[in-house]
Design an enzyme around this catalytic site. Sequence first.
Site, PDB file in Angstrom:
ATOM      1  N   THR A  64       0.847  -1.192   0.000  1.00 60.87           N
ATOM      2  CA  THR A  64       0.000   0.000   0.000  1.00 60.87           C
ATOM      3  C   THR A  64       0.883   1.242   0.000  1.00 60.87           C
ATOM      4  O   THR A  64       1.538   1.561   0.989  1.00 60.87           O
ATOM      5  CB  THR A  64      -0.929  -0.001   1.223  1.00 60.87           C
ATOM      6  N   VAL A  98      -8.005  -3.287   3.892  1.00 59.78           N
ATOM      7  CA  VAL A  98      -6.987  -4.113   3.242  1.00 59.78           C
ATOM      8  C   VAL A  98      -6.429  -5.156   4.195  1.00 59.78           C
ATOM      9  O   VAL A  98      -6.119  -6.285   3.782  1.00 59.78           O
ATOM     10  CB  VAL A  98      -5.851  -3.244   2.655  1.00 59.78           C
ATOM     11  N   GLY A 320     -10.047   0.944  -2.757  1.00 61.55           N
ATOM     12  CA  GLY A 320      -8.600   1.014  -2.918  1.00 61.55           C
ATOM     13  C   GLY A 320      -7.891   0.310  -1.781  1.00 61.55           C
ATOM     14  O   GLY A 320      -8.363  -0.712  -1.288  1.00 61.55           O
ATOM     15  N   GLU A 321      -6.742   0.829  -1.381  1.00 64.84           N
ATOM     16  CA  GLU A 321      -5.891   0.294  -0.314  1.00 64.84           C
ATOM     17  C   GLU A 321      -5.174  -0.984  -0.722  1.00 64.84           C
ATOM     18  O   GLU A 321      -4.171  -1.356  -0.142  1.00 64.84           O
ATOM     19  CB  GLU A 321      -6.684   0.020   0.974  1.00 64.84           C
ATOM     20  N   GLY A 322      -5.707  -1.719  -1.703  1.00 59.90           N
ATOM     21  CA  GLY A 322      -5.252  -3.055  -2.045  1.00 59.90           C
ATOM     22  C   GLY A 322      -6.310  -4.097  -1.757  1.00 59.90           C
ATOM     23  O   GLY A 322      -6.063  -5.304  -1.848  1.00 59.90           O
TER      24      GLY A 322
END
Length: 355
Positions: A64, A98, A320-322
Amino acid sequence: MSLLDRTLLEIFPQDSDSRDAAKARLDNLVMPHWALGDLMDLAIDLAGMQRTIKPLVDKRAIVTMAGDHGVAAEGVSKFPAEVTVQMVHAIIGGSAGVNALARSAGADVFVVDMGVNADLRDLVEQKKLINKKVGLGTGNIAKGPAMSRAMAVRAVEGGIDVAFALSTKYNIIGTGEMGIGNTTPSAAIAAVCTGKTVEEITGRGSGLNDAELQTKIDIIKKSIEINKPNSKDGLDILAKVGGFEIGGIAGLIIGCAAKKIPVVVDGYISTAGALIAAKIEPFVRDYLIFAHRSVEPGHVHMQEFLGCKRPLLDLNFRLGEGTGAAMAMNLVDGAKAILTDMSTFDEIAVTAPEK
């Protein structure tokens, strides 16, 4: 020769012999021909990336990348800029989205400070945070360039450093990011790279209303008009309208491609990083696995430009974030298992169907 230039010399397309060998095996597995569809195509890609019909994807990491954006001052996000550093602490503490999804996928999470507007040296000293900081947030792209070209190179090389460091332990890496306002530079990158209009590319990000969305569109148009990024030069695009964490993602992808490591690309911002990486070196596309399709309307155009017919998941993600990369890793594991764990008709004496 710079780290970036040296790394680019190590990037090659997927290995055709390994792809052919994988396809030959998959063609003869004990099931109707190609009955597991897209996962079988992915299995061929894994073989080509790792140059073996016995690829490994059991040692997993999510990276990240974090950075702040000067354009956040224009009101392009529902969240204030200080949320970036707050979320960095949350991810390091293991309590963010995440982290939860990475645990379910058996993946380790690494957070990289590419350009957070805060002093995070204490976290670096405690080895909780990787320090590749290029600056304390980018410039406001509505008023000038995000960064200098030299800073763009530093951001990309920071990502390469991370990829090389992780390559000694991990055999598959997912991208992630954290940066308030980062859908705005991502949309600018997407518009410049794909040639689509800003309206086609730009979405509501953190939940903008109609008026706020129009303001965001106007700011992106202004940033492109003022900065005039060269659509053929990935580093120029990054410098003019990008972000430090986007450059870090681009470098992570470039580094993984050089090390023959599959990269699971997360969402909208990660795909902006992939666009930059592909502008710098087109062969990196051979190492990309697209995790999911974001709610952001421009994501499909970005993925199609990079050669993605269909991502692994379409779950209305926009975090997002992964998170999407983490969710997709179990599917990647399934693709590998099809290739390495299933038997052929000959191996277990099952009568094959008529051809």
